[in-house]
Design a protein around this motif. Structure first.
Motif, PDB file in Angstrom:
ATOM      1  N   TYR A 182      50.869  17.618  32.538  1.00  0.00           N
ATOM      2  CA  TYR A 182      52.148  17.246  33.149  1.00  0.00           C
ATOM      3  C   TYR A 182      53.081  18.453  33.216  1.00  0.00           C
ATOM      4  O   TYR A 182      53.734  18.680  34.245  1.00  0.00           O
ATOM      5  CB  TYR A 182      52.804  16.122  32.343  1.00  0.00           C
ATOM      6  N   ILE A 183      53.138  19.223  32.170  1.00  0.00           N
ATOM      7  CA  ILE A 183      54.040  20.376  32.133  1.00  0.00           C
ATOM      8  C   ILE A 183      53.642  21.399  33.181  1.00  0.00           C
ATOM      9  O   ILE A 183      54.492  21.921  33.919  1.00  0.00           O
ATOM     10  CB  ILE A 183      54.061  20.983  30.718  1.00  0.00           C
ATOM     11  N   ARG A 184      52.386  21.717  33.286  1.00  0.00           N
ATOM     12  CA  ARG A 184      51.945  22.694  34.287  1.00  0.00           C
ATOM     13  C   ARG A 184      52.182  22.198  35.707  1.00  0.00           C
ATOM     14  O   ARG A 184      52.468  22.982  36.611  1.00  0.00           O
ATOM     15  CB  ARG A 184      50.474  23.032  34.083  1.00  0.00           C
ATOM     16  N   ALA A 220      61.821  32.436  26.427  1.00  0.00           N
ATOM     17  CA  ALA A 220      60.896  31.797  27.365  1.00  0.00           C
ATOM     18  C   ALA A 220      61.639  30.639  28.009  1.00  0.00           C
ATOM     19  O   ALA A 220      62.244  29.811  27.304  1.00  0.00           O
ATOM     20  CB  ALA A 220      59.652  31.302  26.643  1.00  0.00           C
ATOM     21  N   ILE A 221      61.617  30.580  29.343  1.00  0.00           N
ATOM     22  CA  ILE A 221      62.391  29.598  30.101  1.00  0.00           C
ATOM     23  C   ILE A 221      61.425  28.765  30.944  1.00  0.00           C
ATOM     24  O   ILE A 221      60.608  29.318  31.691  1.00  0.00           O
ATOM     25  CB  ILE A 221      63.426  30.287  31.006  1.00  0.00           C
ATOM     26  N   TYR A 222      61.537  27.454  30.820  1.00  0.00           N
ATOM     27  CA  TYR A 222      60.724  26.530  31.617  1.00  0.00           C
ATOM     28  C   TYR A 222      61.661  25.735  32.514  1.00  0.00           C
ATOM     29  O   TYR A 222      62.560  25.043  32.026  1.00  0.00           O
ATOM     30  CB  TYR A 222      59.947  25.576  30.715  1.00  0.00           C
ATOM     31  N   MET A 223      61.431  25.836  33.843  1.00  0.00           N
ATOM     32  CA  MET A 223      62.319  25.195  34.813  1.00  0.00           C
ATOM     33  C   MET A 223      61.555  24.163  35.633  1.00  0.00           C
ATOM     34  O   MET A 223      60.400  24.395  36.002  1.00  0.00           O
ATOM     35  CB  MET A 223      62.895  26.251  35.756  1.00  0.00           C
ATOM     36  N   PRO A 224      62.177  23.012  35.937  1.00  0.00           N
ATOM     37  CA  PRO A 224      61.504  22.023  36.785  1.00  0.00           C
ATOM     38  C   PRO A 224      61.166  22.611  38.160  1.00  0.00           C
ATOM     39  O   PRO A 224      61.967  23.355  38.748  1.00  0.00           O
ATOM     40  CB  PRO A 224      62.534  20.902  36.910  1.00  0.00           C
ATOM     41  N   LYS A 225      59.997  22.298  38.662  1.00  0.00           N
ATOM     42  CA  LYS A 225      59.613  22.757  39.996  1.00  0.00           C
ATOM     43  C   LYS A 225      60.463  22.093  41.074  1.00  0.00           C
ATOM     44  O   LYS A 225      60.712  22.693  42.138  1.00  0.00           O
ATOM     45  CB  LYS A 225      58.134  22.464  40.235  1.00  0.00           C
ATOM     46  N   ALA A 232      51.044  31.494  30.203  1.00  0.00           N
ATOM     47  CA  ALA A 232      50.695  30.715  29.008  1.00  0.00           C
ATOM     48  C   ALA A 232      51.804  29.701  28.755  1.00  0.00           C
ATOM     49  O   ALA A 232      52.944  30.080  28.486  1.00  0.00           O
ATOM     50  CB  ALA A 232      50.513  31.647  27.812  1.00  0.00           C
ATOM     51  N   TYR A 233      51.477  28.428  28.839  1.00  0.00           N
ATOM     52  CA  TYR A 233      52.467  27.355  28.767  1.00  0.00           C
ATOM     53  C   TYR A 233      52.393  26.604  27.437  1.00  0.00           C
ATOM     54  O   TYR A 233      51.307  26.444  26.862  1.00  0.00           O
ATOM     55  CB  TYR A 233      52.248  26.346  29.903  1.00  0.00           C
ATOM     56  N   LYS A 234      53.534  26.136  26.972  1.00  0.00           N
ATOM     57  CA  LYS A 234      53.544  25.218  25.851  1.00  0.00           C
ATOM     58  C   LYS A 234      52.865  23.909  26.245  1.00  0.00           C
ATOM     59  O   LYS A 234      52.883  23.521  27.413  1.00  0.00           O
ATOM     60  CB  LYS A 234      54.982  24.928  25.403  1.00  0.00           C
ATOM     61  N   LYS A 235      52.315  23.236  25.233  1.00  0.00           N
ATOM     62  CA  LYS A 235      51.664  21.960  25.495  1.00  0.00           C
ATOM     63  C   LYS A 235      52.657  20.808  25.539  1.00  0.00           C
ATOM     64  O   LYS A 235      52.323  19.706  25.986  1.00  0.00           O
ATOM     65  CB  LYS A 235      50.606  21.701  24.426  1.00  0.00           C
ATOM     66  N   MET A 236      53.877  21.071  25.065  1.00  0.00           N
ATOM     67  CA  MET A 236      54.933  20.061  25.112  1.00  0.00           C
ATOM     68  C   MET A 236      56.261  20.785  25.237  1.00  0.00           C
ATOM     69  O   MET A 236      56.444  21.858  24.652  1.00  0.00           O
ATOM     70  CB  MET A 236      54.916  19.211  23.833  1.00  0.00           C
ATOM     71  N   LEU A 237      57.178  20.233  25.994  1.00  0.00           N
ATOM     72  CA  LEU A 237      58.519  20.802  26.128  1.00  0.00           C
ATOM     73  C   LEU A 237      59.527  19.860  25.495  1.00  0.00           C
ATOM     74  O   LEU A 237      59.430  18.639  25.625  1.00  0.00           O
ATOM     75  CB  LEU A 237      58.864  21.031  27.602  1.00  0.00           C
ATOM     76  N   GLY A 238      60.524  20.452  24.842  1.00  0.00           N
ATOM     77  CA  GLY A 238      61.448  19.638  24.078  1.00  0.00           C
ATOM     78  C   GLY A 238      60.767  19.204  22.798  1.00  0.00           C
ATOM     79  O   GLY A 238      59.591  19.501  22.550  1.00  0.00           O
ATOM     80  N   GLN A 239      61.478  18.490  21.959  1.00  0.00           N
ATOM     81  CA  GLN A 239      60.878  18.044  20.707  1.00  0.00           C
ATOM     82  C   GLN A 239      59.987  16.826  20.898  1.00  0.00           C
ATOM     83  O   GLN A 239      59.244  16.448  20.001  1.00  0.00           O
ATOM     84  CB  GLN A 239      61.976  17.774  19.671  1.00  0.00           C
ATOM     85  N   MET A 249      58.106  14.494  24.559  1.00  0.00           N
ATOM     86  CA  MET A 249      57.901  14.545  26.008  1.00  0.00           C
ATOM     87  C   MET A 249      58.918  13.737  26.797  1.00  0.00           C
ATOM     88  O   MET A 249      58.985  13.847  28.028  1.00  0.00           O
ATOM     89  CB  MET A 249      56.488  14.079  26.340  1.00  0.00           C
ATOM     90  N   LEU A 250      59.733  12.919  26.138  1.00  0.00           N
ATOM     91  CA  LEU A 250      60.768  12.193  26.875  1.00  0.00           C
ATOM     92  C   LEU A 250      61.703  13.160  27.590  1.00  0.00           C
ATOM     93  O   LEU A 250      62.153  12.890  28.705  1.00  0.00           O
ATOM     94  CB  LEU A 250      61.567  11.305  25.921  1.00  0.00           C
ATOM     95  N   PHE A 251      61.999  14.294  26.955  1.00  0.00           N
ATOM     96  CA  PHE A 251      62.903  15.272  27.559  1.00  0.00           C
ATOM     97  C   PHE A 251      62.270  15.905  28.795  1.00  0.00           C
ATOM     98  O   PHE A 251      62.928  16.097  29.821  1.00  0.00           O
ATOM     99  CB  PHE A 251      63.283  16.342  26.546  1.00  0.00           C
ATOM    100  N   ALA A 252      60.998  16.270  28.695  1.00  0.00           N
ATOM    101  CA  ALA A 252      60.321  16.901  29.831  1.00  0.00           C
ATOM    102  C   ALA A 252      60.299  15.963  31.032  1.00  0.00           C
ATOM    103  O   ALA A 252      60.498  16.390  32.177  1.00  0.00           O
ATOM    104  CB  ALA A 252      58.900  17.309  29.440  1.00  0.00           C
ATOM    105  N   LYS A 253      60.077  14.685  30.776  1.00  0.00           N
ATOM    106  CA  LYS A 253      60.000  13.729  31.878  1.00  0.00           C
ATOM    107  C   LYS A 253      61.373  13.332  32.403  1.00  0.00           C
ATOM    108  O   LYS A 253      61.498  12.885  33.541  1.00  0.00           O
ATOM    109  CB  LYS A 253      59.204  12.507  31.427  1.00  0.00           C
ATOM    110  N   ALA A 254      62.406  13.536  31.574  1.00  0.00           N
ATOM    111  CA  ALA A 254      63.772  13.257  32.034  1.00  0.00           C
ATOM    112  C   ALA A 254      64.305  14.373  32.919  1.00  0.00           C
ATOM    113  O   ALA A 254      65.223  14.143  33.716  1.00  0.00           O
ATOM    114  CB  ALA A 254      64.693  13.063  30.831  1.00  0.00           C
TER     115      ALA A 254
END
Length: 624
Positions: free
Chosen positions: A28-30, A51-56, A80-87, A89-94
């Motif tokens: 999902y993150i990739r 390291a900065i991860y931005m929504p596509k 090289a990506y983290k396997k989870m963003l935020g503490q 996955m609710l944050f990544a999907k929000a």
């Protein structure tokens, strides 16, 4: 054999489910985020790595959610990506912009690393830097340079990153709107990690510092770090007992390679070194909303969560939005797993999932996105025993009554003052045969000891036990626990460990399934345990010897509890003088323990008094 096979099967199934979830999250993150790495120049010219991860999806603006860490922001490299963003996955999907920063002097960031870097309130030039200024400079760069951010920033982190979350608060950047210090490192002498009330938490300090404390001479990634102190142990009680006095650790393992170990040894009391690390006095005039999170069974930083919240509450206007969340969790347990089970206890619901969905995400969504309503109370507290979430308008709650549990002859414990005279229990405390902190053989310090069965300790002659009759109604304790002992020793110093224990009925059912074969009938669940080094009874700065044979008052606060002792249970207090190897041994002689010799350790005869003149007790706060 059936129990062993069942446990093995459950472990395999759990591992498979976690692996599947991790793979799905990583995919999902990739698919939904792009990554970039930058070096941000601070006011003194040093560059910190982020390291900065931005929504596509760039069709809208997003808030920034940042974690500053000394542990590394890896994996490194733009692909090289983290396997989870935020503490979670609710944050990544929000939809957030995620920023991870190596703090000054760690891993890929420049500068000199300083443990729990002291705060500088009155900065006089660009070279007066601290974690607050580094956070400010980072945020300033981010909101000006990261595309499609909405100008709002939140910060959160657990443990050491929890300290950096707290440190972001003084003189905060105007864009910083919400901060959640979670199990924050706060005071390394009084109550977090390395000391509790001046007593040295040997096992945690040695295992942590032998790796984390080894310096690196230039920016590197973790795979390039090969210099950790190597040691082997299989039985921690045996290993630390055979190591002997504290100077032996430097001779055998440390040398001069680990500065912070030397600092600990050189500062045995609460002097300027430790006082400067304490960030609580600086938590004034705070503008971001704060939500402090902790676990009642956190073996590392329960103190930090409770006392950061308290300092924010007492040193800022009532209008400042400041919240506390405490649950039945180990260190970081609110973000790891479901939170229904811990050790032998079943809390009846998925407490961690509930927190993430109903408290944590809504807090940041409200302050950073303007979504929803802020309906969270001042204190969101899970009370074990009754196993229920409660919402309070203050912590401790207002509708409470102080009561005192008094030690009595013959191991009794009541809410009535003793009526006998010249009454005491006497036993020998031997630092060469210290009381274990947990039953069994362990390689590393476990997290389960915080609520584990205490029947093993009750059976020792150097552990004194006091317990109530069977309770005829529920009693719920919420808030601090105050131990007040009257004791004497034939030595000139002593440690005192007081444990608050819930004794289960003799007909309490075993769990189903029960792969560990635990016997819950008569189970003695630790609710709170805490140690105090008696030399600090009047001052942490100026220790004083005990006078042999003289009755001495030892009074200290234990971290807050939230627990219901159910009808049919009993309340127990255990008192002992060692907690090994969790805590270093006290020689029971008034010497500098950090320079003591093996020959300094001596037996002492301890008395615990419980009479009209010397009423040893434990004060509790009972919820009405």
């Amino acid at each position: 054999m059936k129990k062993i096979l069942l446990l093995f099967g459950l472990i395999i199934l759990s591992t498979q489910l976690r692996a599947q979830t991790t793979a799905e999250d990583s995919t999902y993150i990739r698919q939904n985020y792009i990554k970039m790495e930058k070096q941000i120049t601070m006011r003194d010219g040093k560059k910190l790595f982020v390291a900065i991860y931005m929504p596509k999806d760039q069709s809208k603006k997003y808030p920034i959610l940042m974690t500053r860490t000394p542990y590394n922001v890896g994996p490194y490299g733009p692909d090289a990506y983290k396997k989870m963003l935020g503490q979670n996955m609710l944050f990544a999907k929000a939809g957030y912009i995620f920023v991870y920063e190596d703090v000054r002097g760690r891993w890929m960031s420049e500068g000199q690393f300083v443990d729990v870097r002291p705060q500088i309130d009155n900065k006089k030039g660009k070279n007066d830097i601290d974690e607050s200024s580094d956070t400010y400079d980072t945020i300033d760069w981010l909101i000006k340079n990261v595309p499609n951010n909405n100008g709002k920033v939140g910060i959160l982190g657990i443990s050491y990153p929890g300290f950096y979350s707290t440190a972001s608060l003084p003189n905060a950047h105007p864009a910083l709107k919400a901060v959640s210090p979670q199990a924050p490192v706060t005071d390394w002498f009084i109550g977090d990690d390395f000391h509790h009330n001046g007593a040295f938490f040997l096992m945690d300090a040695f295992s942590f510092i032998t790796n984390f404390g080894v310096p690196r001479l230039k920016p590197i990634t973790p795979d390039q770090f090969k210099n950790g102190v190597k040691y082997t142990l299989k039985d921690n009680y045996k290993f630390y007992l055979e190591m002997g006095a504290l100077p032996n650790y430097k001779k055998k393992y440390m040398g001069d390679s680990v500065k912070f170990w030397n600092d600990i040894m050189d500062h045995p009391n609460y002097d300027f070194f430790w006082q400067a690390m304490n960030i609580r006095p600086h938590l004034k005039n705070i503008t971001p909303a704060t939500m402090v999170v902790g676990g009642f069974f956190d073996a590392e930083d329960c103190f930090g969560a409770l006392h950061v919240y308290k300092s924010l509450q007492e040193q800022n206007p009532e209008s400042h939005p400041n919240m506390l969340v405490m649950g039945p969790w180990f260190h970081g347990g609110w973000e790891r797993g479901e939170g229904q089970y811990f050790d032998d206890q079943n809390f009846g619901s998925k407490t961690s999932v509930w927190f993430r969905e109903n408290v944590e995400l809504p807090f940041f969504n409200y302050y950073l996105k303007g979504e929803g309503e802020m309906a969270l109370p001042k204190a969101t507290i899970f009370i074990t025993g009754s196993n229920e979430w409660h919402k309070f308008s203050s912590w401790p709650p207002q509708n409470t009554e102080e009561k005192t549990l008094y030690f009595q002859p013959n191991g009794k414990l009541t809410f009535s003052q003793p009526t006998t005279t010249d009454s005491f229990d006497e036993y020998v405390s031997d630092p060469n045969a210290p009381v274990p902190y947990q039953d069994g053989i362990q390689e590393r310090r476990t997290r389960e000891y915080m609520l584990d069965d205490q029947r093993f300790a009750e059976r020792r002659p150097d552990v004194k036990v006091y317990q109530t009759d069977t309770l005829t109604e529920d009693i719920t304790l919420t808030g601090p626990v105050i131990a007040n002992l009257f004791s004497s020793t034939t030595g000139t110093d002593a440690d005192y460990v007081v444990k608050l224990v819930d004794v289960f009925p003799d007909n309490y059912p075993n769990p189903v399934p029960n792969p560990k074969g635990v016997i819950m009938q008569g189970y003695e669940m630790l609710i709170r345990g805490e140690i105090f080094r008696a030399r600090y009874r009047n001052s942490y700065e100026h220790p004083e010897a005990m006078e042999p044979g003289k009755v001495t008052e030892i009074k200290y606060a234990m971290p807050d509890v939230a627990h219901t002792f159910r009808k049919g249970h009993r309340i127990m207090i255990q008192v002992q003088n060692s907690w090994f190897p969790l805590v270093d041994r006290n020689p029971q002689k008034f010497v500098d323990i950090y320079t003591a010799k093996d020959s300094d350790f001596q037996k002492a005869t301890i008395r615990i008094y419980h009479d009209t003149q010397n009423p040893s007790s434990v004060k509790v706060i009972v919820l009405q």
